[in-house]
Write an enzyme that holds these catalytic residues in place. Structure first.
Site, PDB file in Angstrom:
ATOM      1  N   LYS A 279       0.854  -1.195   0.000  1.00  0.00           N
ATOM      2  CA  LYS A 279       0.000   0.000   0.000  1.00  0.00           C
ATOM      3  C   LYS A 279       0.886   1.240   0.000  1.00  0.00           C
ATOM      4  CE  LYS A 279      -3.968   2.080   2.362  1.00  0.00           C
ATOM      5  NZ  LYS A 279      -4.940   1.989   3.476  1.00  0.00           N
TER       6      LYS A 279
ATOM      7  N   SER B 213     -10.405  -0.035   6.694  1.00  0.00           N
ATOM      8  CA  SER B 213      -9.749   0.073   5.382  1.00  0.00           C
ATOM      9  C   SER B 213      -9.056  -1.181   4.881  1.00  0.00           C
ATOM     10  CB  SER B 213      -8.729   1.215   5.403  1.00  0.00           C
ATOM     11  OG  SER B 213      -9.364   2.459   5.350  1.00  0.00           O
TER      12      SER B 213
ATOM     13  N   SER C  81      -9.995   2.150   2.501  1.00  0.00           N
ATOM     14  CA  SER C  81      -9.099   2.885   1.656  1.00  0.00           C
ATOM     15  C   SER C  81      -8.081   2.021   0.910  1.00  0.00           C
ATOM     16  CB  SER C  81      -8.317   3.898   2.510  1.00  0.00           C
ATOM     17  OG  SER C  81      -7.460   3.241   3.405  1.00  0.00           O
TER      18      SER C  81
END
Lengths: 484, 95
Positions: A75, A174, A150
């Site tokens: 990420k 997320s 997210s």
């Protein structure tokens, strides 16, 4: 090749059926041919090649561990040395990190190969991956729908098998909500289990890194490698990490699963409710017992979260000032105008909204009414879990109230977007571990997630139950059309 | 609870975010919606409850007071929009 589990890859690499370089090239090709998903902000092909060559030498020397040569997507919130680390924001659009996050360093030490940095909601603020400066990510199950957020890029990448596994982070859901929307296994460990050093901070008392994987076994392997004490994170816990792999095969006979009635009420889509109920019956068939529990303050979890997380964010994001790193506005009148122009141009609308909410609830005259009030509710929400865990070993429910929604559907109403995390963010408020596992499909052939919540520091139980569920079901083996 | 565009302008100033009347108007609408959600906190009585700031609820760990960090000034300042002679450069603040 790409459908194999991590353990299967390790066996094939050891036998020489293919090399780490070949495995890495295979995934890099898949990334290239699936660029329409917009899952990656940066593809680190050169780094990946170097790491794969080194991994092949380790395999050849007979020193391979379970993760040597296994590709992974990271990420873009995790600082990666020498690599662009944007956090999905224009304000970090030119930020080449001078150091590695502890998570990245630990995974590289295990011989993992970083394929690239995945797209995400800007500063992890969002539940659809639509707030990214780099554009929305598409859900491989339906390209007109969101992958969740997210960690939407990590989820889309693993669901489309552009990477065997990915890192992700979870401040209010997320990891788990995108896992649910993309049919994956996503675990957020207990607060303090994984070092936050080098993770770009959103809300420091809520943020935790974890894993998005295609099954619980892969998630356990990678989580174990990420976890552990780190001197450089003052909230990192100096406690032993349990052997997650050792307990995966334990029987779940006699385990008591609490079902909060608040998680099974109105507001959950019927297809989601049906799939979660069916999963609970499956767990009963495996020998688990279920009881009803109460989480009476869960209804204020969302309002409480949307005071505390923006308050912490408004403080954390004050570091982005156009002075020390990142974007600086081109034109300004004076120092103050430089700050204001830089931040207004560098941050997107949702981030500015949350900074303003946080600034407001912390401002003179409102601090007690909002910030302290929310902290008191946080205590009540946490105490509810403590009481529930006196009667059960874990808690189950839906991960999200609905399956993947259409890109653009919730853009005009921030509150509608926030309600996606109604079942996940109280878990962050309490600091507990949670996992989402694929548990069915709705009428549109979109995945449904089952959410399992564990006691503090008890990732082992939820991983064990998730793994046993996956031994009995095949939802986690389903693959989106076109990506087989 | 309604937040006016004048309040938004004030909050944006505190948060160092450039705004203009049109932008403040736009943000006022959304911030008011969010504060309506936040107001739902008041349905629960919290008198006498100890605030919880952190899941661990303990004091932060201390370490020996010795220097452990290396001086990486040059490496870090290479990332700055404007730096010279070891200093970060900003627009002139004193005439």
């Amino acid at each position: 090749m790409h459908q194999k589990t991590i353990a299967e890859h390790a066996v094939c690499l050891a036998k020489g059926e293919y090399s780490c370089v070949e495995l890495t090239e295979h995934f890099l090709k898949r990334i290239e041919s699936s660029s329409d998903l917009n899952a990656f902000i940066t593809v680190t092909d050169q780094l990946a090649h170097q790491q794969a060559i080194q991994a092949d030498q380790i395999v050849k020397a007979g020193n391979a561990g379970p993760l040597t040569g296994i590709p992974i997507a990271q990420k873009d919130l995790l600082c990666t040395k020498g690599v662009l680390t944007t956090c999905g924001s224009r304000i970090l659009d030119n930020f080449i990190s001078p150091y590695d996050a502890t998570v990245i360093a630990k995974l590289h030490d295990q011989g993992m190969v970083t394929l690239g940095k995945t797209n995400m909601d800007e500063f992890a603020m969002g539940s659809s991956n639509e707030t990214s400066f780099y554009g929305p990510v598409k859900n491989p199950w339906d390209l007109e729908r969101v992958p969740g957020g997210s960690s939407g890029g990590s989820a889309a990448a693993v669901a489309a098998m552009l990477a065997p596994v990915a890192t992700a982070t979870d401040t209010g859901g997320s990891i788990r909500q995108p896992a649910a929307l993309c049919g994956l296994t996503g675990i957020k460990p207990s607060y303090g289990r994984v070092s936050r050093f080098g993770m770009v901070a959103f809300a420091s008392s809520l943020d935790q890194a974890g894993v998005l994987a295609r099954n619980a076994e892969d998630a356990a392997l990678v989580l174990a490698a990420m976890s552990g004490f780190d001197q450089r994170d003052s909230t990192s816990l100096d406690v032993p990490v349990p052997d997650y792999m050792a307990s995966l095969e334990d029987s779940i006979k006699g385990k008591v699963i609490g079902l909060p009635k608040e998680f099974f009420g109105d507001g959950v889509e019927p297809d989601v409710a049906d799939a979660v109920q069916a999963s609970v019956r499956e767990l009963e068939a495996l020998g688990a017992k279920t009881i009803e529990v109460e989480l009476p303050n869960s209804e204020v979890g969302i309002p409480c979260y949307y005071v505390l997380a923006p308050a912490e964010a408004s403080s954390n994001l004050s570091r982005f000032d156009g002075v020390r790193y990142g974007f600086r506005a081109q034109e300004y009148l004076d120092l103050n105008d430089m700050y204001e122009q830089t931040r207004a141009q560098g941050f997107g609308e949702e981030v500015q909204r949350r900074i303003m909410i946080g600034t407001y609830v912390l401002s003179s005259g409102y601090y007690d009414a909002y910030y302290i009030k929310a902290q008191k509710l946080r205590r009540l929400i946490s105490d509810d879990f403590t009481k529930a865990f006196e009667k059960c070993d874990l808690i189950a429910g839906p991960t999200a109230p609905d399956t993947a929604f259409r890109i653009g559907d919730k853009n005009d109403d921030p509150v509608a977007m926030y309600l996606n995390d109604i079942f996940t963010n109280s878990v962050n408020l309490a600091g507990l571990p949670g996992i989402s596992v694929a548990a069915g499909m709705d009428r549109n052939n979109l995945p449904v997630g089952l959410h399992l919540i564990g006691r503090y520091l008890d990732e082992s139980t939820i991983l064990n139950v998730a793994h046993q569920f996956q031994r009995a079901t095949d939802w986690h083996l389903k693959v989106p059309g076109g990506y087989e | 609870m309604s937040i006016s565009s004048e309040q938004v302008t004030h909050i944006a100033r505190l948060a160092r975010l450039k705004t203009d009347p049109e932008k403040s108007e736009h943000f006022a609408k959304h911030l008011s919606r969010i504060m309506d959600l936040v107001e739902q906190m008041n349905q629960i009585d919290t008198d006498g409850i100890e605030p919880m700031s952190h899941p661990q609820d303990t004091a932060l760990r201390l370490r020996e007071d010795v220097v452990t960090a290396k001086n990486l000034r040059e490496q870090y300042q290479a990332l700055a929009p404007s730096a010279q002679d070891g200093l970060y450069l900003v627009p002139k603040v004193i005439e």
